[in-house]
Design a protein around this motif. Sequence first.
Motif, PDB file in Angstrom:
ATOM      1  N   VAL A  60      -9.105 -22.288   9.944  1.00  0.00           N
ATOM      2  CA  VAL A  60     -10.048 -21.583   9.077  1.00  0.00           C
ATOM      3  C   VAL A  60     -10.049 -22.209   7.681  1.00  0.00           C
ATOM      4  O   VAL A  60     -11.100 -22.502   7.109  1.00  0.00           O
ATOM      5  CB  VAL A  60      -9.689 -20.091   8.994  1.00  0.00           C
ATOM      6  CG1 VAL A  60     -10.548 -19.410   7.936  1.00  0.00           C
ATOM      7  CG2 VAL A  60      -9.890 -19.435  10.345  1.00  0.00           C
ATOM      8  N   ILE A  61      -8.839 -22.463   7.160  1.00  0.00           N
ATOM      9  CA  ILE A  61      -8.742 -23.013   5.808  1.00  0.00           C
ATOM     10  C   ILE A  61      -9.410 -24.377   5.724  1.00  0.00           C
ATOM     11  O   ILE A  61     -10.197 -24.648   4.823  1.00  0.00           O
ATOM     12  CB  ILE A  61      -7.267 -23.116   5.371  1.00  0.00           C
ATOM     13  CG1 ILE A  61      -6.745 -21.699   5.110  1.00  0.00           C
ATOM     14  CG2 ILE A  61      -7.124 -23.976   4.128  1.00  0.00           C
ATOM     15  CD1 ILE A  61      -5.253 -21.637   4.959  1.00  0.00           C
ATOM     16  N   SER A  62      -9.129 -25.213   6.715  1.00  0.00           N
ATOM     17  CA  SER A  62      -9.708 -26.561   6.614  1.00  0.00           C
ATOM     18  C   SER A  62     -11.220 -26.520   6.797  1.00  0.00           C
ATOM     19  O   SER A  62     -11.941 -27.213   6.098  1.00  0.00           O
ATOM     20  CB  SER A  62      -9.043 -27.516   7.599  1.00  0.00           C
ATOM     21  OG  SER A  62      -9.230 -27.031   8.900  1.00  0.00           O
TER      22      SER A  62
ATOM     23  N   MET B 258     -13.217 -24.113   5.901  1.00  0.00           N
ATOM     24  CA  MET B 258     -13.797 -23.628   4.656  1.00  0.00           C
ATOM     25  C   MET B 258     -13.714 -24.681   3.566  1.00  0.00           C
ATOM     26  O   MET B 258     -14.658 -24.899   2.814  1.00  0.00           O
ATOM     27  CB  MET B 258     -13.092 -22.350   4.205  1.00  0.00           C
ATOM     28  CG  MET B 258     -13.775 -21.115   4.769  1.00  0.00           C
ATOM     29  SD  MET B 258     -12.773 -19.627   4.626  1.00  0.00           S
ATOM     30  CE  MET B 258     -12.430 -19.582   2.920  1.00  0.00           C
ATOM     31  N   PHE B 259     -12.565 -25.334   3.507  1.00  0.00           N
ATOM     32  CA  PHE B 259     -12.378 -26.336   2.456  1.00  0.00           C
ATOM     33  C   PHE B 259     -13.416 -27.449   2.574  1.00  0.00           C
ATOM     34  O   PHE B 259     -14.084 -27.817   1.617  1.00  0.00           O
ATOM     35  CB  PHE B 259     -10.964 -26.908   2.536  1.00  0.00           C
ATOM     36  CG  PHE B 259     -10.734 -28.033   1.575  1.00  0.00           C
ATOM     37  CD1 PHE B 259     -10.664 -27.784   0.204  1.00  0.00           C
ATOM     38  CD2 PHE B 259     -10.597 -29.337   2.016  1.00  0.00           C
ATOM     39  CE1 PHE B 259     -10.462 -28.811  -0.691  1.00  0.00           C
ATOM     40  CE2 PHE B 259     -10.394 -30.382   1.126  1.00  0.00           C
ATOM     41  CZ  PHE B 259     -10.323 -30.108  -0.232  1.00  0.00           C
TER      42      PHE B 259
ATOM     43  N   PRO C 256      -4.832 -20.209  11.170  1.00  0.00           N
ATOM     44  CA  PRO C 256      -5.111 -20.231   9.715  1.00  0.00           C
ATOM     45  C   PRO C 256      -5.456 -21.637   9.229  1.00  0.00           C
ATOM     46  O   PRO C 256      -6.395 -21.806   8.449  1.00  0.00           O
ATOM     47  CB  PRO C 256      -3.810 -19.766   9.080  1.00  0.00           C
ATOM     48  CG  PRO C 256      -3.086 -19.059  10.158  1.00  0.00           C
ATOM     49  CD  PRO C 256      -3.484 -19.694  11.441  1.00  0.00           C
ATOM     50  N   THR C 257      -4.724 -22.631   9.695  1.00  0.00           N
ATOM     51  CA  THR C 257      -5.008 -24.009   9.283  1.00  0.00           C
ATOM     52  C   THR C 257      -6.461 -24.355   9.564  1.00  0.00           C
ATOM     53  O   THR C 257      -7.153 -24.957   8.741  1.00  0.00           O
ATOM     54  CB  THR C 257      -4.140 -24.990  10.091  1.00  0.00           C
ATOM     55  OG1 THR C 257      -2.926 -24.350  10.422  1.00  0.00           O
ATOM     56  CG2 THR C 257      -3.912 -26.261   9.329  1.00  0.00           C
TER      57      THR C 257
END
Length: 322
Positions: free
Chosen positions: A262-264, A266-267, A259-260
């Motif tokens: 994917v989130i980073s 995208m961010f 998850p980290t």
Amino acid sequence: MVVPVLNEERGLPPLIARLRPVLDSLDLDWEVIFIDDGSTDATLATLRAIHAQDRRLKAISLSRNFGKEIAIAAGLRYARGDAAVLMDADLQHPPELIRDFVEHWRAGFEIVYGRRLDRATDSFLHRWAARAFYVAFQKLSGTTLPEGAGDFRLLDRKAIDAMNGMSERVRFNKGLFAWMGFRSIGVPFNVPPRHGSGGSRWRLRQLLRFGLDGIASFTTIPLRVWSYLGLVISLFAFCYAVVFLLKTLLFGTDVPGFPTLVISVMFFAGVQLLSLGIIGEYLGRMYEEVKGRPLFLISEELGIEREAPRPNASDPGEPRSQ
Ligand code: UDP
Ligand code: MG
């Protein structure tokens, strides 16, 4: 007087009925230049009738709608007086205030602006957005827009010439006035509800564009902030890499952290697109300026005697004859 008009056929007669006595009472020579900003109703016909009846009421008609800022710039290029008063045509700017303007001007002030006391005629959202914009503009550009100051103002010839000398195509008059300096004073007034047909001539989209133009033409901070953000993020990523390396060496590896990731991803994709977009905003403006198109085009003049000024500000233009 410089008065931009867009679809004000019904507002013009009451405006003139109130304006003329004020100007006549001032004991000076005056002319009113209406700038028809591409109206689609009978505004131009009304202006013709008005001009036929009083030669001091003149007009220029732009070839299409260029927006209020450009219409004002056009009017200032045509204004011949020792001072010019900018005013809206919808009687939200009470003509009687012009007496005070002229009095301050005679006392030596080079810019006299009407300071609106409250924004009661605007919607709540509009007021809130305006407030936020003023704060952001001040913080980013370092130029303070005086509270409540708008386009209702008197400019001395020095300020008119300064305005005419600014060649930029993206014009944010409020900011330009504040940037110019000069001895200025505000005259408070209350804004009456709009006279004439319909509501405000501004659409939300135009207002947003206007605000963005204002900020972009007075500061490059939005462009530069990305290098700082990039630096901070890189440092953060470097520290994280070190921590990760140590952790792997000491405790071995395991697979979590998806998850980290994917989130980073995208961010940072978002941050990059945003920063690219901001570069695009400035690049687009530079392109507009570099093209060097004339600021406005005139399709008709009513009662303008002298040789027309050159709408292209990068031309030196002829010296002003007295
Ligand atoms: N106006 C113009 N061109 C435009 C929009 C407005 O010349 O594209 C003129 C309009 O006719 C009026 C003045 O600018 O004389 C102020 O417009 P409005 O009253 O709609 O604006 P607000 O009072 O909401 O600021
Ligand atoms: Mg108005």
